[in-house]
Motif scaffolding. Structure first.
Motif, PDB file in Angstrom:
ATOM      1  N   SER A  75      -5.575   6.969  -6.435  1.00 16.13           N
ATOM      2  CA  SER A  75      -5.658   5.369  -5.558  1.00 16.13           C
ATOM      3  C   SER A  75      -6.807   4.902  -5.261  1.00 16.13           C
ATOM      4  CB  SER A  75      -4.399   5.404  -4.612  1.00 16.13           C
ATOM      5  OG  SER A  75      -4.895   6.598  -3.349  1.00 16.13           O
ATOM      6  N   GLY A  76      -7.647   3.977  -5.694  1.00 17.57           N
ATOM      7  CA  GLY A  76      -8.742   3.720  -4.800  1.00 17.57           C
ATOM      8  C   GLY A  76      -8.619   2.638  -3.148  1.00 17.57           C
ATOM      9  N   ALA A  77      -9.765   2.720  -3.037  1.00 17.24           N
ATOM     10  CA  ALA A  77      -9.719   2.109  -1.667  1.00 17.24           C
ATOM     11  C   ALA A  77      -9.146   0.682  -1.806  1.00 17.24           C
ATOM     12  CB  ALA A  77     -10.744   1.999  -0.792  1.00 17.24           C
ATOM     13  N   TYR A  78      -9.243  -0.192  -2.361  1.00 15.12           N
ATOM     14  CA  TYR A  78      -8.837  -1.036  -2.594  1.00 15.12           C
ATOM     15  C   TYR A  78      -7.339  -2.168  -3.697  1.00 15.12           C
ATOM     16  CZ  TYR A  78     -13.522  -1.759  -1.881  1.00 15.12           C
ATOM     17  OH  TYR A  78     -14.740  -2.487  -1.345  1.00 15.12           O
ATOM     18  N   SER A  79      -6.561  -1.820  -2.868  1.00 13.51           N
ATOM     19  CA  SER A  79      -4.846  -2.693  -3.240  1.00 13.51           C
ATOM     20  C   SER A  79      -4.886  -3.780  -3.996  1.00 13.51           C
ATOM     21  CB  SER A  79      -4.040  -1.474  -3.296  1.00 13.51           C
ATOM     22  OG  SER A  79      -3.824  -2.093  -1.600  1.00 13.51           O
ATOM     23  N   SER A  80      -4.284  -4.087  -4.541  1.00  7.62           N
ATOM     24  CA  SER A  80      -3.506  -5.929  -4.733  1.00  7.62           C
ATOM     25  C   SER A  80      -3.082  -6.298  -3.483  1.00  7.62           C
ATOM     26  CB  SER A  80      -3.464  -6.215  -5.716  1.00  7.62           C
ATOM     27  OG  SER A  80      -2.042  -4.764  -6.040  1.00  7.62           O
ATOM     28  N   SER A  81      -2.722  -7.686  -3.353  1.00  6.37           N
ATOM     29  CA  SER A  81      -1.600  -7.613  -2.097  1.00  6.37           C
ATOM     30  C   SER A  81      -0.768  -7.438  -2.495  1.00  6.37           C
ATOM     31  CB  SER A  81      -1.536  -9.080  -1.488  1.00  6.37           C
ATOM     32  OG  SER A  81      -1.745 -10.371  -2.585  1.00  6.37           O
ATOM     33  N   LYS A  82      -0.099  -7.495  -3.696  1.00  3.94           N
ATOM     34  CA  LYS A  82       1.471  -7.452  -4.619  1.00  3.94           C
ATOM     35  C   LYS A  82       1.935  -6.272  -3.779  1.00  3.94           C
ATOM     36  CE  LYS A  82       1.067 -10.543  -8.256  1.00  3.94           C
ATOM     37  NZ  LYS A  82       1.725 -11.401  -9.360  1.00  3.94           N
ATOM     38  N   LYS A  83       0.926  -4.905  -4.476  1.00  6.97           N
ATOM     39  CA  LYS A  83       1.661  -3.559  -3.803  1.00  6.97           C
ATOM     40  C   LYS A  83       1.231  -3.362  -2.257  1.00  6.97           C
ATOM     41  CE  LYS A  83      -1.179  -1.573  -7.834  1.00  6.97           C
ATOM     42  NZ  LYS A  83      -2.735  -0.387  -7.617  1.00  6.97           N
ATOM     43  N   LYS A  84       0.392  -3.883  -1.571  1.00  5.41           N
ATOM     44  CA  LYS A  84       0.487  -3.425   0.380  1.00  5.41           C
ATOM     45  C   LYS A  84       1.822  -4.679   0.531  1.00  5.41           C
ATOM     46  CE  LYS A  84      -4.154  -4.111   0.928  1.00  5.41           C
ATOM     47  NZ  LYS A  84      -4.861  -4.977   1.812  1.00  5.41           N
ATOM     48  N   LYS A  85       2.605  -5.459  -0.198  1.00  2.00           N
ATOM     49  CA  LYS A  85       3.920  -5.959   0.512  1.00  2.00           C
ATOM     50  C   LYS A  85       5.439  -5.306  -0.084  1.00  2.00           C
ATOM     51  CE  LYS A  85       2.654 -10.808   0.098  1.00  2.00           C
ATOM     52  NZ  LYS A  85       2.795 -12.312  -0.757  1.00  2.00           N
ATOM     53  N   ALA A  86       5.265  -4.763  -1.476  1.00  2.00           N
ATOM     54  CA  ALA A  86       5.688  -3.293  -1.938  1.00  2.00           C
ATOM     55  C   ALA A  86       5.638  -2.380  -1.573  1.00  2.00           C
ATOM     56  CB  ALA A  86       5.534  -3.385  -3.963  1.00  2.00           C
ATOM     57  N   GLU A  87       4.987  -1.638  -0.726  1.00  2.00           N
ATOM     58  CA  GLU A  87       4.529  -0.399   0.288  1.00  2.00           C
ATOM     59  C   GLU A  87       5.193  -1.358   1.470  1.00  2.00           C
ATOM     60  OE1 GLU A  87       0.579   0.736   0.416  1.00  2.00           O
ATOM     61  OE2 GLU A  87       0.445   1.192  -2.075  1.00  2.00           O
ATOM     62  N   ALA A  88       5.379  -1.743   1.628  1.00  2.00           N
ATOM     63  CA  ALA A  88       5.288  -2.535   3.501  1.00  2.00           C
ATOM     64  C   ALA A  88       7.269  -2.691   3.601  1.00  2.00           C
ATOM     65  CB  ALA A  88       4.798  -3.899   3.640  1.00  2.00           C
ATOM     66  N   ALA A  89       7.643  -3.378   2.292  1.00  2.00           N
ATOM     67  CA  ALA A  89       8.965  -3.376   1.668  1.00  2.00           C
ATOM     68  C   ALA A  89       9.562  -1.513   1.655  1.00  2.00           C
ATOM     69  CB  ALA A  89       9.438  -4.367   0.714  1.00  2.00           C
ATOM     70  N   GLU A  90       8.960  -0.931   1.209  1.00  2.00           N
ATOM     71  CA  GLU A  90       9.774   0.200   0.589  1.00  2.00           C
ATOM     72  C   GLU A  90       9.752   0.916   2.438  1.00  2.00           C
ATOM     73  OE1 GLU A  90       7.500   2.110  -1.874  1.00  2.00           O
ATOM     74  OE2 GLU A  90       7.949   1.086  -3.768  1.00  2.00           O
ATOM     75  N   ASP A  91       9.061   0.976   3.120  1.00  2.00           N
ATOM     76  CA  ASP A  91       8.746   1.594   4.011  1.00  2.00           C
ATOM     77  C   ASP A  91      10.026   1.001   4.917  1.00  2.00           C
ATOM     78  OD1 ASP A  91       6.740   3.354   3.502  1.00  2.00           O
ATOM     79  OD2 ASP A  91       4.848   2.183   4.788  1.00  2.00           O
ATOM     80  N   THR A  92      10.226  -0.209   5.561  1.00  2.00           N
ATOM     81  CA  THR A  92      10.757  -0.885   6.209  1.00  2.00           C
ATOM     82  C   THR A  92      12.231  -0.196   5.371  1.00  2.00           C
ATOM     83  OG1 THR A  92       9.295  -2.708   6.101  1.00  2.00           O
ATOM     84  CG2 THR A  92      12.151  -2.874   6.605  1.00  2.00           C
TER      85      THR A  92
END
Length: 159
Positions: free
Chosen positions: A118-135
């Motif tokens: 995994s790189g330093a950059y990730s798309s906004s879709k991945k960030k939203k998916a990770e945030a949804a999984e964490d909640t």
């Protein structure tokens, strides 16, 4: 025909680079040259001075006159001392070796093989998916802690 060894300006605005040329003294500064015998790049640190010594000696020998600036450059390269027959030292500082970009790239690539994919950059879709999984995980973790407290409250109400 009067022949001069002088500078011909090249390069961009505020980035002057010169060629040391042999020209007819009546020609324009940037006009057609008889021969190019070197380069001078004053903006580099240290300045780049390259003179074809053999050709400079030839033209000085057949009577070409050097401009003041070119005379100073020839003194730095040592060609003026050869022409005049003096033993004064020349003063050109050696150029630093250019960095090998391919070697630096290969080194960085070899170092990155040990790192996670995994790189330093990730798309906004991945960030939203990770945030949804964490909640939901946090909500489930909080729920068991609240359940015993509610059970105790219910038990005390019945009594």
């Amino acid at each position: 025909m009067a022949v001069k060894i002088r500078l011909k300006r090249m390069g961009k605005i505020r980035n002057a680079q010169y060629r040391i040329v042999v020209m007819d003294s009546r020609a324009k500064r940037d006009g057609r040259a008889i021969e190019e015998i070197g380069i001078y790049q004053p903006k580099n640190e240290p300045s780049v001075v390259q003179v074809n010594s053999e050709r400079a000696q030839y033209w000085l020998g057949v009577g070409a006159q050097a401009s003041e600036t070119v005379e100073k450059i020839l003194k730095l390269s040592g060609d003026w001392q050869k022409f005049k027959g003096t033993d004064e030292p020349s003063g050109i500082k050696p150029q630093a070796e250019k960095a090998d970009k391919l070697a630096a790239f290969n080194k960085a690539l070899a170092e990155s093989d040990d790192e996670p994919a995994s790189g330093a950059y990730s798309s906004s879709k991945k960030k939203k998916a990770e945030a949804a999984e964490d909640t939901p995980v946090e909500a489930e973790a909080d729920a068991p802690a609240e359940a015993p407290a509610e059970a105790e409250d219910a038990a005390s109400d019945e009594a």
